[in-house]
Design an enzyme around this catalytic site. Sequence first.
Site, PDB file in Angstrom:
ATOM      1  N   HIS A 130       0.838  -1.241   0.257  1.00  0.00           N
ATOM      2  CA  HIS A 130       0.032  -0.032  -0.143  1.00  0.00           C
ATOM      3  C   HIS A 130       0.837   1.322  -0.176  1.00  0.00           C
ATOM      4  CE1 HIS A 130      -3.398  -2.520   1.988  1.00  0.00           C
ATOM      5  NE2 HIS A 130      -3.095  -2.775   0.564  1.00  0.00           N
ATOM      6  N   CYS A 141       1.766  15.863 -12.527  1.00  0.00           N
ATOM      7  CA  CYS A 141       3.144  15.741 -13.116  1.00  0.00           C
ATOM      8  C   CYS A 141       3.626  14.640 -12.654  1.00  0.00           C
ATOM      9  CB  CYS A 141       3.560  16.920 -12.849  1.00  0.00           C
ATOM     10  SG  CYS A 141       4.657  17.267 -11.658  1.00  0.00           S
TER      11      CYS A 141
HETATM   12  N1  LIG Z   1       0.966   0.887  10.677  1.00  0.00           N
HETATM   13  C1  LIG Z   1       0.536   1.136   9.544  1.00  0.00           C
HETATM   14  O1  LIG Z   1       0.995   1.260   8.640  1.00  0.00           O
HETATM   15  C2  LIG Z   1      -1.232   1.037   9.296  1.00  0.00           C
HETATM   16  C3  LIG Z   1      -1.925   1.380  10.461  1.00  0.00           C
HETATM   17  C4  LIG Z   1      -3.116   1.102  10.398  1.00  0.00           C
HETATM   18  C5  LIG Z   1      -3.888   0.783   9.240  1.00  0.00           C
HETATM   19  N2  LIG Z   1      -2.892   0.580   7.946  1.00  0.00           N
HETATM   20  C6  LIG Z   1      -3.684   0.359   6.608  1.00  0.00           C
HETATM   21  O2  LIG Z   1      -5.107  -0.140   6.963  1.00  0.00           O
HETATM   22  C7  LIG Z   1      -5.342  -1.349   6.541  1.00  0.00           C
HETATM   23  C8  LIG Z   1      -5.378  -2.548   7.699  1.00  0.00           C
HETATM   24  O3  LIG Z   1      -5.602  -3.807   7.707  1.00  0.00           O
HETATM   25  P1  LIG Z   1      -4.549  -4.641   8.602  1.00  0.00           P
HETATM   26  O4  LIG Z   1      -5.195  -6.199   8.197  1.00  0.00           O
HETATM   27  O5  LIG Z   1      -3.340  -4.341   8.441  1.00  0.00           O
HETATM   28  O6  LIG Z   1      -4.933  -4.150  10.106  1.00  0.00           O
HETATM   29  P2  LIG Z   1      -6.220  -4.290  10.848  1.00  0.00           P
HETATM   30  O7  LIG Z   1      -6.306  -3.298  11.749  1.00  0.00           O
HETATM   31  O8  LIG Z   1      -7.382  -4.824  10.039  1.00  0.00           O
HETATM   32  O9  LIG Z   1      -5.880  -5.855  11.656  1.00  0.00           O
HETATM   33  C9  LIG Z   1      -4.789  -5.880  12.694  1.00  0.00           C
HETATM   34  C10 LIG Z   1      -5.030  -7.004  13.706  1.00  0.00           C
HETATM   35  O10 LIG Z   1      -3.826  -7.051  14.308  1.00  0.00           O
HETATM   36  C11 LIG Z   1      -4.333  -7.581  15.730  1.00  0.00           C
HETATM   37  N3  LIG Z   1      -3.288  -6.947  16.723  1.00  0.00           N
HETATM   38  C12 LIG Z   1      -3.031  -5.548  16.928  1.00  0.00           C
HETATM   39  N4  LIG Z   1      -1.828  -5.735  17.625  1.00  0.00           N
HETATM   40  C13 LIG Z   1      -1.503  -6.693  17.724  1.00  0.00           C
HETATM   41  C14 LIG Z   1      -0.247  -7.287  18.569  1.00  0.00           C
HETATM   42  N5  LIG Z   1       0.660  -6.202  19.040  1.00  0.00           N
HETATM   43  N6  LIG Z   1       0.093  -8.586  18.637  1.00  0.00           N
HETATM   44  C15 LIG Z   1      -0.933  -9.471  18.112  1.00  0.00           C
HETATM   45  N7  LIG Z   1      -1.903  -8.839  17.333  1.00  0.00           N
HETATM   46  C16 LIG Z   1      -2.227  -7.667  17.250  1.00  0.00           C
HETATM   47  C17 LIG Z   1      -5.495  -7.046  15.683  1.00  0.00           C
HETATM   48  O11 LIG Z   1      -6.568  -7.658  16.660  1.00  0.00           O
HETATM   49  C18 LIG Z   1      -6.299  -7.245  14.471  1.00  0.00           C
HETATM   50  O12 LIG Z   1      -6.792  -8.265  14.153  1.00  0.00           O
HETATM   51  C19 LIG Z   1      -3.929  -1.987   5.795  1.00  0.00           C
HETATM   52  O13 LIG Z   1      -4.519  -1.790   4.362  1.00  0.00           O
HETATM   53  C20 LIG Z   1      -2.977  -0.793   6.152  1.00  0.00           C
HETATM   54  O14 LIG Z   1      -2.538  -0.395   4.969  1.00  0.00           O
HETATM   55  C21 LIG Z   1      -1.635   0.886   8.066  1.00  0.00           C
HETATM   56 ZN   LIG Z   2       3.176  18.451 -10.298  1.00  0.00          ZN
END
Ligand SMILES: NC(=O)c1ccc[n+]([C@@H]2O[C@H](COP(=O)([O-])OP(=O)(O)OC[C@H]3O[C@@H](n4cnc5c(N)ncnc54)[C@H](O)[C@@H]3O)[C@@H](O)[C@H]2O)c1
Ligand SMILES: [Zn+2]
Length: 301
Positions: A130, A141
Amino acid sequence: MTPRLWPEGPGPTEAALDAAAALLAAGPVAVLTGAGCSTESGIPDYRGEGTARRARSPVRFATFVRDPAARRRYWARAVVGWPRIAHARPNPAHHALAGLEASGRLSGLLTQNVDRLHHAAGSARVIELHGALHEVRCLECGVREGRAALQARLLAMNPGLAAHAAGAAEYNPDGDAELPEALVEAFHVATCLTCGGDLKPDVVFFGETVPRPRVEEAYRCVDEAAALLVAGSSLAVLSGLRFVRHAAARGVPVVVLNQGETRGDPLATVKLPGRLGEVLPALAARLGVNASCAPASSSPP
Ligand SMILES: NC(=O)c1ccc[n+]([C@@H]2O[C@H](COP(=O)([O-])OP(=O)(O)OC[C@H]3O[C@@H](n4cnc5c(N)ncnc54)[C@H](O)[C@@H]3O)[C@@H](O)[C@H]2O)c1
Ligand SMILES: [Zn+2]
């Protein structure tokens, strides 16, 4: 004090850890990580237990492109949310994965995260499905600008936000943060230095597709692997789940390490509950990798 951002619950049994380690020892491992990997670094996830209070509807790509007010809202809140991302440090989960790669056990790491913390921990073959918040692209541009440079420009144009950006905000996933509407409305948006076009962070928004070459490289990485390890993703989004389906369809074992249910659980050969910062180093240790030997954290590229 920062509230705990990860769900609590029982960890895996020793037998489950042994079973997962045996699967991962068989050959190169592809890893797919999600927001759960970064909660212990202070970056909120989307769908973890206890995340409901942070529930929000992120801006969709079409709205961002079409609507100047949506862009203003995005950038005003992003100015406040960025420091949390920029200052985040990798945690033991990131270090364990970097250590596994350094020991030659990984075919690569696919991440849905946009925070560059795998790079900061020293992981090298990282496919950012992502994108990353660290780059900004002109919608006209295509010229790129680093996010840190843009942050300086935005703060110079909106000096009243400096105090908000310095802390005390309520942070949301993806570098977003809460900001009073009056401040959003008074916000001045920066444009491209080359052509004056509108700027967008180089991340895949909801309603946007992952570039095809990136998806193909990710499939290659899974094809080279003898097992797939999912760490910290609910797999609610098809863009991650498809790699689990691909592996399962090829008979490649899947280990899902996540606190809480995931959409990939029915396809998992082994499911490990537990906190990533604890379980990933334990898993790495079973594979002969001491995570504390992982490369020291450095600034993201
Ligand atoms: N850090 C980042 O860059 C970030 C943060 C939030 C969202 N996003 C974006 O949002 C979307 C989220 O989808 P996803 O599936 O990555 O996340 P999600 O939030 O849908 O799922 C995260 C999962 O991790 C579990 N979890 C959280 N902390 C934990 C830990 N310390 N140990 C074990 N389990 C843990 C949660 O219970 C949950 O089931 C993605 O498309 C991403 O691009 C990115
Ligand atoms: Zn530009």
